[in-house]
Design a protein around this motif. Structure first.
Motif, short mmCIF file in Angstrom:
data_model
loop_
_atom_site.label_atom_id
_atom_site.label_comp_id
_atom_site.label_asym_id
_atom_site.label_seq_id
_atom_site.Cartn_x
_atom_site.Cartn_y
_atom_site.Cartn_z
N MET A 194 0.84 -1.20 0.00
CA MET A 194 0.00 0.00 0.00
C MET A 194 0.87 1.24 0.00
O MET A 194 1.86 1.32 0.73
N LYS A 195 0.45 2.22 -0.79
CA LYS A 195 1.19 3.48 -0.83
C LYS A 195 0.57 4.48 0.15
O LYS A 195 -0.65 4.52 0.33
N THR A 196 1.42 5.30 0.75
CA THR A 196 0.95 6.35 1.64
C THR A 196 0.36 7.49 0.81
O THR A 196 0.99 7.96 -0.15
N VAL A 197 -0.85 7.91 1.18
CA VAL A 197 -1.57 8.93 0.44
C VAL A 197 -1.39 10.29 1.12
O VAL A 197 -1.60 10.40 2.34
N GLY A 198 -1.03 11.29 0.35
CA GLY A 198 -0.96 12.66 0.86
C GLY A 198 -2.14 13.46 0.33
O GLY A 198 -2.40 13.44 -0.87
N LEU A 258 -13.20 7.66 1.84
CA LEU A 258 -12.03 6.83 1.53
C LEU A 258 -11.90 5.70 2.55
O LEU A 258 -11.66 4.54 2.19
N HIS A 259 -12.10 6.05 3.81
CA HIS A 259 -12.04 5.04 4.87
C HIS A 259 -13.12 3.98 4.66
O HIS A 259 -12.85 2.77 4.71
N ALA A 260 -14.35 4.44 4.40
CA ALA A 260 -15.48 3.52 4.26
C ALA A 260 -15.33 2.60 3.05
O ALA A 260 -15.79 1.46 3.07
N ALA A 261 -14.68 3.10 2.01
CA ALA A 261 -14.55 2.33 0.77
C ALA A 261 -13.37 1.37 0.79
O ALA A 261 -13.23 0.56 -0.14
N THR A 262 -12.55 1.45 1.81
CA THR A 262 -11.36 0.59 1.87
C THR A 262 -11.73 -0.78 2.42
O THR A 262 -12.30 -0.88 3.51
N PRO A 263 -11.43 -1.85 1.68
CA PRO A 263 -11.71 -3.18 2.23
C PRO A 263 -10.78 -3.44 3.41
O PRO A 263 -9.55 -3.42 3.25
N ALA A 264 -11.35 -3.65 4.60
CA ALA A 264 -10.51 -3.73 5.80
C ALA A 264 -11.18 -4.60 6.86
O ALA A 264 -12.36 -4.44 7.13
N ALA A 265 -10.38 -5.48 7.45
CA ALA A 265 -10.86 -6.29 8.56
C ALA A 265 -10.20 -5.87 9.87
O ALA A 265 -10.52 -6.40 10.93
N SER A 266 -9.27 -4.90 9.77
CA SER A 266 -8.60 -4.40 10.98
C SER A 266 -7.99 -3.04 10.64
O SER A 266 -7.95 -2.64 9.47
N ASP A 267 -7.50 -2.35 11.66
CA ASP A 267 -6.87 -1.04 11.43
C ASP A 267 -5.81 -1.12 10.34
O ASP A 267 -5.73 -0.26 9.45
N ALA A 268 -4.98 -2.15 10.40
CA ALA A 268 -3.80 -2.23 9.54
C ALA A 268 -4.14 -2.40 8.06
O ALA A 268 -3.28 -2.22 7.20
N GLU A 319 3.31 9.01 -0.98
CA GLU A 319 3.74 8.36 -2.21
C GLU A 319 2.73 8.54 -3.35
O GLU A 319 3.01 8.18 -4.50
N VAL A 320 1.57 9.06 -3.00
CA VAL A 320 0.53 9.43 -3.96
C VAL A 320 -0.10 10.71 -3.43
O VAL A 320 -0.33 10.83 -2.24
N ILE A 321 -0.35 11.67 -4.33
CA ILE A 321 -0.94 12.94 -3.90
C ILE A 321 -2.34 13.08 -4.49
O ILE A 321 -2.56 12.80 -5.68
N LEU A 381 -8.00 4.74 -4.20
CA LEU A 381 -7.83 3.34 -3.80
C LEU A 381 -7.09 2.56 -4.88
O LEU A 381 -6.19 1.75 -4.58
N ALA A 382 -7.45 2.80 -6.13
CA ALA A 382 -6.79 2.09 -7.23
C ALA A 382 -5.31 2.43 -7.28
O ALA A 382 -4.47 1.57 -7.57
N ALA A 383 -4.96 3.67 -6.96
CA ALA A 383 -3.56 4.09 -7.02
C ALA A 383 -2.75 3.63 -5.82
O ALA A 383 -1.54 3.43 -5.92
N ALA A 384 -3.43 3.46 -4.68
CA ALA A 384 -2.68 3.21 -3.43
C ALA A 384 -2.68 1.75 -3.00
O ALA A 384 -1.76 1.33 -2.29
N LEU A 385 -3.68 1.01 -3.40
CA LEU A 385 -3.76 -0.38 -2.90
C LEU A 385 -2.90 -1.33 -3.75
O LEU A 385 -2.73 -1.14 -4.94
#
Lengths: 225, 225
Positions: free
Chosen positions: A1-5, A22-32, A76-78, A221-225
């Motif tokens: 995963m790339k860090t988003v600025g 962005l948070h809601a659209a991220t597939p996630a089962a934990s903070d990490a 790493e992505v703006i 998401l497409a750019a960072a995941l």
């Protein structure tokens, strides 16, 4: 995963709306599983509409300084959840150098082409500066006619949102602006000011509604995941 | 106004909850009245509970690096919307040097003393690490007894929130934990994990509920405005 600025603050509520989506659209089962997102939510960047009218300073120096600070902090992505500020995307991209910039204009144009294939008339719910800079005129190209709202009525609605008013009167007035664009022939509505989705959504119109904010979420998401 | 730097990501949803509440609590008639807030929402900082058990790496290096990055980006006040991470506040304050740090523990203790004057029994809805580090035991002092939830039942609720589940079952289970603390004599409940307010509020209990997140919002505004 790339860090988003995130170049935020235009406006601050719209930036939070983007971050929440962005948070809601991220597939996630934990903070990490969530993205690492660094946001400079600076609400005192120079006014984009005044700058476009040559009636005030440019927001570019603030945007460029933030790009440098975000990259120094690890971005790493703006991205920049403000449509009008994309009039200064050239300066931004130059400052970012090799760090990729995800354009909300490119993302929204692509989303409209999916939501309304072959459309030739787009109702553009965007502020003066976005229209005057022809961001979406250029983004869609000559085959698409861009219909503009009544700016004398539309702009106060954006300032109302910026003042914290997202109540029924403001929502009804934005829906009326959208309805007028549909009456004028718009086949799809593009919410291309990040304040607009705070008071207007797909249920408020009789044609497809595309949110540039949502499109930027998907593209980020497409750019960072 | 001072620029606020936020050490975020513990967890990322809790950080957004803090930012939304900070925005909503700021007296503002336009974008420019809002605080300039720089947030490093990094969801992959080392686990606080494992570190406190000496069962994993410390989050301190990540926190210290973020403090340096936030100050380099312009932060003039530092906050960290995570209670357990305040076990490493000493390292944070040393890294911040002359830049002030607003402690969520100090803010929450002050808020409890206002909401429940003279209380001697506080129900502390906080994770293992917060209890083990005795952050609130030390914050309140010897005159206040700290009551802990059943950790075997409480911790999974926090992880459920971190996995995105804020539904009725999780809410009911958190309310049951709170009710057990009241039955054990708690005169006030302190939501001292920033995930807790996402599923629990004043309407869910029969005694006053203080949110450490809300207390940090108030203290942040006082420090920055």
């Amino acid at each position: 995963m790339k860090t988003v600025g995130v170049i935020g603050g235009m406006g601050p509520a719209a930036t939070l709306d983007f971050l929440i989506k962005l948070h809601a659209a991220t597939p996630a089962a934990s903070d990490a599983d969530h993205l690492h997102v660094i946001t400079d939510n600076d609400p005192r960047r120079a006014d984009r509409n005044a700058a476009m009218r040559a009636d005030g300073p440019s927001p570019a120096p603030s945007i460029v300084a933030t790009v440098h600070a975000l990259i120094a902090a690890g971005a790493e992505v703006i991205v920049m959840p403000c449509n009008a500020a994309h009039a200064w995307a050239g300066e931004l991209v130059a400052a970012a150098g090799p760090v990729p910039f995800v354009s909300i204009v490119d993302a929204a144009v692509a989303a409209v082409r999916v939501a309304a294939p072959g459309t030739t008339r787009v109702g553009l719910l965007a502020v003066e500066a976005t229209h005057e800079a022809r961001l979406y005129h250029d983004g869609f190209g000559a085959d698409v006619t861009i219909l503009a709202p009544d700016m004398a009525a539309f702009m106060p609605l954006i300032f109302a949102v910026k003042a914290g008013d997202t109540g029924p009167d403001v929502r009804a007035a934005m829906a009326a602006q959208a309805a007028a664009l549909v009456a004028a022939g718009a086949e799809v509505l593009l919410a291309a000011c990040t304040e607009v989705p705070l008071i207007f959504g797909p249920d408020d119109a009789t044609v497809p509604v595309v949110s540039a904010t949502d499109a930027l979420v998907t593209a980020t998401l497409a750019a960072a995941l």
